[in-house]
Design an enzyme around this catalytic site. Structure first.
Site, PDB file in Angstrom:
ATOM      1  N   GLY A  13       0.770  -1.245   0.000  1.00 23.13           N
ATOM      2  CA  GLY A  13       0.000   0.000   0.000  1.00 23.13           C
ATOM      3  C   GLY A  13       0.799   1.292   0.000  1.00 23.13           C
ATOM      4  CG  HIS A 111       2.698  -2.108 -15.652  1.00 22.55           C
ATOM      5  ND1 HIS A 111       2.420  -3.359 -15.137  1.00 22.55           N
ATOM      6  CD2 HIS A 111       3.615  -2.296 -16.631  1.00 22.55           C
ATOM      7  CE1 HIS A 111       3.141  -4.259 -15.791  1.00 22.55           C
ATOM      8  NE2 HIS A 111       3.869  -3.639 -16.694  1.00 22.55           N
TER       9      HIS A 111
HETATM   10  C1  GAR Z   1       4.015  -1.198  -7.277  1.00 20.70           C
HETATM   11  O1  GAR Z   1       5.360  -1.262  -7.715  1.00 20.70           O
HETATM   12  C2  GAR Z   1       3.078  -1.224  -8.468  1.00 20.70           C
HETATM   13  O2  GAR Z   1       3.563  -0.521  -9.577  1.00 20.70           O
HETATM   14  C3  GAR Z   1       3.035  -2.709  -8.749  1.00 20.70           C
HETATM   15  O3  GAR Z   1       2.960  -3.308  -7.491  1.00 20.70           O
HETATM   16  C4  GAR Z   1       3.624  -2.482  -6.534  1.00 20.70           C
HETATM   17  C5  GAR Z   1       2.681  -2.215  -5.391  1.00 20.70           C
HETATM   18  O4  GAR Z   1       3.325  -1.567  -4.338  1.00 20.70           O
HETATM   19  N1  GAR Z   1       1.928  -3.047  -9.580  1.00 20.70           N
HETATM   20  C6  GAR Z   1       1.972  -3.992 -10.518  1.00 20.70           C
HETATM   21  O5  GAR Z   1       2.945  -4.687 -10.721  1.00 20.70           O
HETATM   22  C7  GAR Z   1       0.692  -4.164 -11.329  1.00 20.70           C
HETATM   23  N2  GAR Z   1       0.939  -4.971 -12.480  1.00 20.70           N
HETATM   24  P1  GAR Z   1       2.511  -0.823  -3.197  1.00 20.70           P
HETATM   25  O6  GAR Z   1       1.487  -1.833  -2.666  1.00 20.70           O
HETATM   26  O7  GAR Z   1       3.517  -0.495  -2.149  1.00 20.70           O
HETATM   27  O8  GAR Z   1       1.844   0.380  -3.791  1.00 20.70           O
END
Ligand code: GAR
Length: 190
Positions: A13, A111
């Site tokens: 998050g 992404h």
């Molecule tokens: C982030 O790096 C986001 O870009 C990626 O997951 C992570 C979530 O981090 N999303 C993807 O890979 C979607 N395909 P967070 O929960 O700390 O925001």
């Protein structure tokens, strides 16, 4: 009119946190409101953060349910909120046409790679393994494919000087945290 959004997540998050910070006291103030944070996992750390910021949270567990069964539950729950946008922030579920059609052109995702070059999970691993000098963080609409929706904005990250995957991730996430709110601001103020 402020845009009303729900943020969907599955884990840490950190992107949700930076958006909420910007809504409460930064560039998204008076631009949008976060009606709720919804997680498909009950142990997502993002829920703890959202609570700390005083944002309403909701868990709808996806595990053990058919994709459409889960999505129908989410759609039903969200209906009364009259949301303008659904903002995905580390929401690790592919959305079926059922959900995408219910919120056509209203679902936004971040992404950690150029969606034209890499789709799916593990964008930073991909950049690291391929020794990319730069990568592109992409904010895009969610359509019925996996990371195939129209690109809203992209931001290049210079990866030169990084030696480990952790360094690549750290650098990329720092950019994500600023860039997601900037991209939402540009979209919402239109
Ligand atoms: C982030 O790096 C986001 O870009 C990626 O997951 C992570 C979530 O981090 N999303 C993807 O890979 C979607 N395909 P967070 O929960 O700390 O925001």
């Amino acid at each position: 009119m402020k845009k009303k959004i729900a943020i969907l997540l599955s884990g840490r998050g950190s992107n949700m946190e930076s958006i909420v910070r910007n809504v409460q006291n930064g560039i998204l103030k008076n631009i949008c409101e976060v009606a709720l944070v919804l997680s498909n996992k009950e142990d997502a750390y993002g829920l703890t953060i959202a609570n700390e910021f005083g944002v309403q949270t909701k868990v709808i567990i996806s595990k053990g349910k058919k994709r459409t069964e889960f999505e129908q539950e989410v759609i039903k729950f969200l209906k009364s909120y009259n949301l303008d946008y659904i903002v995905l922030a580390g929401f690790m579920r592919i959305l079926s046409p059922l959900f995408v059609r219910a919120y056509k052109n209203k679902i936004i995702n971040i992404h950690p790679a150029d969606t034209a070059q890499f789709q799916g999970v593990g964008g930073y691993e991909w950049a690291f393994k391929n020794k990319l000098e730069t990568t592109k963080i992409t904010v895009h609409y969610v359509d019925e494919g996996v990371d195939t929706g129209g690109i809203i904005a992209q931001k290049e990250v210079d990866l030169r000087g990084t030696d480990t995957l952790e360094e690549v991730e750290k650098l990329g996430l720092k950019v994500e945290h600023e860039f997601y709110s900037e991209a939402l601001l540009n979209l919402f103020k239109k």
